[in-house]
Design an enzyme around this catalytic site. Structure first.
Site, short mmCIF file in Angstrom:
data_model
loop_
_atom_site.label_atom_id
_atom_site.label_comp_id
_atom_site.label_asym_id
_atom_site.label_seq_id
_atom_site.Cartn_x
_atom_site.Cartn_y
_atom_site.Cartn_z
N LYS A 125 0.88 -1.12 0.06
CA LYS A 125 0.09 -0.32 0.04
C LYS A 125 0.94 1.36 0.23
CE LYS A 125 -2.06 1.41 3.94
NZ LYS A 125 -1.26 3.01 4.11
N ASN A 126 1.91 1.43 1.10
CA ASN A 126 2.54 1.84 0.89
C ASN A 126 3.33 2.99 -0.13
OD1 ASN A 126 1.56 2.87 3.19
ND2 ASN A 126 3.02 2.60 5.08
N CYS A 169 -6.49 13.23 11.20
CA CYS A 169 -7.01 11.81 11.02
C CYS A 169 -7.03 10.69 12.50
CB CYS A 169 -5.87 10.74 9.81
SG CYS A 169 -4.47 10.45 10.77
N ASP A 228 3.40 1.29 12.10
CA ASP A 228 2.35 0.33 11.65
C ASP A 228 2.74 -1.18 12.00
OD1 ASP A 228 1.50 2.60 10.08
OD2 ASP A 228 2.48 1.66 8.25
N ARG A 270 -9.05 -0.69 3.63
CA ARG A 270 -7.90 1.17 3.07
C ARG A 270 -6.58 0.03 2.84
NH1 ARG A 270 -6.59 4.21 6.97
NH2 ARG A 270 -4.94 4.53 5.62
C1 UD1 Z 1 3.78 7.15 6.23
C2 UD1 Z 1 3.05 6.03 6.15
C3 UD1 Z 1 1.60 5.59 7.04
C4 UD1 Z 1 2.97 4.96 8.24
C5 UD1 Z 1 4.22 6.25 8.65
C6 UD1 Z 1 5.25 6.10 9.43
C7 UD1 Z 1 2.38 6.12 3.99
C8 UD1 Z 1 1.37 6.56 2.88
N1 UD1 Z 1 1.58 6.22 4.88
O1 UD1 Z 1 2.63 8.07 6.98
O2 UD1 Z 1 2.14 3.85 7.28
O3 UD1 Z 1 2.42 4.94 9.30
O4 UD1 Z 1 4.68 6.84 7.07
O5 UD1 Z 1 6.02 5.43 8.48
O6 UD1 Z 1 3.43 5.70 3.23
N2 UD1 Z 1 5.59 14.95 10.10
C9 UD1 Z 1 5.39 16.13 10.73
N3 UD1 Z 1 5.89 17.09 9.58
C10 UD1 Z 1 5.45 16.40 8.29
C11 UD1 Z 1 4.75 15.48 8.11
C12 UD1 Z 1 5.41 14.56 9.21
O7 UD1 Z 1 5.70 15.95 11.68
O8 UD1 Z 1 5.51 17.71 6.93
C13 UD1 Z 1 5.46 13.78 11.79
C14 UD1 Z 1 4.33 13.05 11.94
O9 UD1 Z 1 2.90 14.05 12.56
C15 UD1 Z 1 4.27 12.23 12.67
C16 UD1 Z 1 6.12 11.52 12.09
O10 UD1 Z 1 6.09 12.64 11.49
O11 UD1 Z 1 4.89 12.35 14.04
C17 UD1 Z 1 6.18 10.72 10.74
O12 UD1 Z 1 5.21 10.89 9.91
P1 UD1 Z 1 5.75 10.63 7.91
O13 UD1 Z 1 7.32 9.57 8.21
O14 UD1 Z 1 5.40 12.01 7.50
O15 UD1 Z 1 4.25 9.46 8.20
P2 UD1 Z 1 2.94 9.66 7.06
O16 UD1 Z 1 4.41 9.50 5.36
O17 UD1 Z 1 1.89 10.77 6.62
#
Ligand code: UD1
Length: 419
Positions: free
Chosen positions: A22-23, A117, A306, A398
């Site tokens: 998925k990711n 979310c 995850d 999902r």
């Molecule tokens: C992706 C995965 C999700 C997984 C997560 C962490 C996908 C579609 N989803 O989510 O399944 O749980 O990685 O491994 O690939 N953050 C900020 N600012 C930002 C972006 C992120 O503060 O602009 C923080 C988030 O709140 C979180 C952390 O960084 O605490 C990690 O988030 P991130 O690695 O961005 O996760 P996703 O890409 O949303």
């Protein structure tokens, strides 16, 4: 509402294939926009989040159609818009990944802010500041992001934390930026390596994925390709934890242990016997599991957030107590109340949860709170006495193509009722 009925107590036995990740497929679907061509994605899982991405692509004027069970044809030549409507953004919180790709292709983009979310706040500040570094003008007034970038220009971007989504978004935008972009402090997840492979297959020059520095030489014209999505390491972790919970012996065809070695290390510590080769992962769990050293979630190659709920579910009947520390998301213990209904002994203190193994779990009506929390309820139900009814399984859809079917093929007594 559709639900699952799971009668616990059957040991698992047999073989299952692993769906495409998925990711990995979600950023790759956004990346198809960079090509203005046709892309054939093989091993593309049929998921609600994939459907949401297809809706976005079609809304933008692109074509996407299934050609067989897991082959998706995407044709982005007809792209006619650069705005994603709010209801489509709401369908999937990770839709912000389209921002970089639309900007690179169109020079402008309009998306609503993805908002929070079920896991808590979902900020995209790192995505936005990185895009600004590349020259995008972004106005985020009123919950709508108006982005303009007639000419993106490559440069060094430093991420203050290794965000998966921000790394991917910036890789996509960088493909449309003149010159070289270097992302320092990049996330190192295997799905980022898969995105690099896809982009390279389309003619892009990207290197360094899998390390903390990713470089993109942008401004090249990309073409279509045929690409096979990597296997889903979290789906594989789910089935390993299912075997650990129910007991038994399974083989996961196509699963790659190098992508989930922190999960297999914990399962070995708990008493499972795990072997792997290039064909897949074999797992045998014969005795009652034992508690393990503290499990702390961390960016890859650390223990994946995850897999936290799923592993917790597998350890509910272990001997002793295990401490979990959730370091990625603020609200990732929502499954705990549901597991407690089944007799689990879990205490939560902020980001820490302590699971003390119990002798028996019992059936209860439970509801999914989020994707992985939902899978965790199924893992726990396999080890519970009686018949557990799992509701609100839309969350599970999902990210799992056929969780119930896969577990049934592995010998679980599980039935999906559609209504
Ligand atoms: C992706 C995965 C999700 C997984 C997560 C962490 C996908 C579609 N989803 O989510 O399944 O749980 O990685 O491994 O690939 N953050 C900020 N600012 C930002 C972006 C992120 O503060 O602009 C923080 C988030 O709140 C979180 C952390 O960084 O605490 C990690 O988030 P991130 O690695 O961005 O996760 P996703 O890409 O949303």
């Amino acid at each position: 509402m559709s639900h699952l009925t799971i009668r616990g107590g059957s040991r698992l036995r047999g073989e299952a294939g692993i769906q495409g990740a998925k990711n990995s497929v979600l950023p790759i679907l956004a990346a198809t926009l960079l090509t203005a061509d046709q892309v054939e994605l093989r091993g593309c899982p049929r998921l609600r989040d994939v459907d949401a991405s297809i809706h976005i692509l079609r809304d933008l004027g692109c074509k996407a159609s299934w050609e067989g069970e897991n082959v998706l044809l995407v044709d982005t030549r007809g792209l006619s818009g650069c705005a994603v409507s709010e209801h489509l953004m709401r369908e999937m919180r990770s839709s912000a990944i389209f921002l970089g790709a639309i900007l690179a292709r169109c020079g402008q983009a309009e998306l609503s802010y993805p908002g929070g979310c079920e896991l808590g706040p979902r900020p995209i500040d790192l995505h936005l500041s990185g895009l600004r570094d590349l020259g995008a003008e972004i106005d985020d007034a009123g919950g709508v992001l108006h982005c303009k970038a007639p000419r993106l220009k490559g440069r060094e971007i430093v991420l203050s934390l290794p965000s998966v989504g921000a790394t991917e978004n910036l890789m996509l935008a960088a493909c449309g930026a003149g010159g070289i972009t270097t992302i320092v402090g990049a996330a190192r997840e295997p799905e980022i390596v898969d995105l690099q492979r896809f982009l390279t297959a389309c003619g892009a020059r990207v290197s360094g994925a899998g390390t903390s520095t990713v470089s993109v030489e942008g401004g090249r014209r990309l073409h279509g390709c045929t690409y096979t999505i990597m296997p889903d390491r979290i789906a594989a972790a789910t089935y390993l934890c299912a075997a650990a919970s129910a007991g038994g012996e399974i083989f996961l065809r196509g699963a790659r242990e190098e992508h989930l070695s922190t999960v297999t290390a914990v399962l070995r510590e708990a008493g499972c016997s795990i072997r792997s080769d290039e064909k897949g992962i074999a797992c045998a769990c014969r005795d009652r599991l034992t508690a393990v050293c503290p499990v702390r979630t961390a960016p890859y190659p650390g223990f994946p957030t995850d897999a936290q709920a799923i592993l917790m579910a597998a350890l509910l009947k272990s001997r002793g107590a295990t401490v979990f520390e959730e370091n990625l998301f603020a609200n990732r213990y929502r499954h705990v109340d549901e597991l407690s209904r089944m007799g689990a002994n879990i205490r939560v203190f902020g980001r820490v949860a302590v699971v003390t193994g119990v002798d028996a779990l019992h059936s209860a009506p439970v509801r999914c709170t989020d994707l992985r929390g939902g899978a965790a309820l199924c893992v726990a139900a396999l080890a519970a006495e009686g018949e557990t009814s799992v509701r609100e399984i839309g969350h599970i859809d999902r990210g799992y193509q056929d969780l119930a079917g896969d577990l049934r093929r592995l010998g679980a007594d599980i039935l999906r009722t559609e209504n």
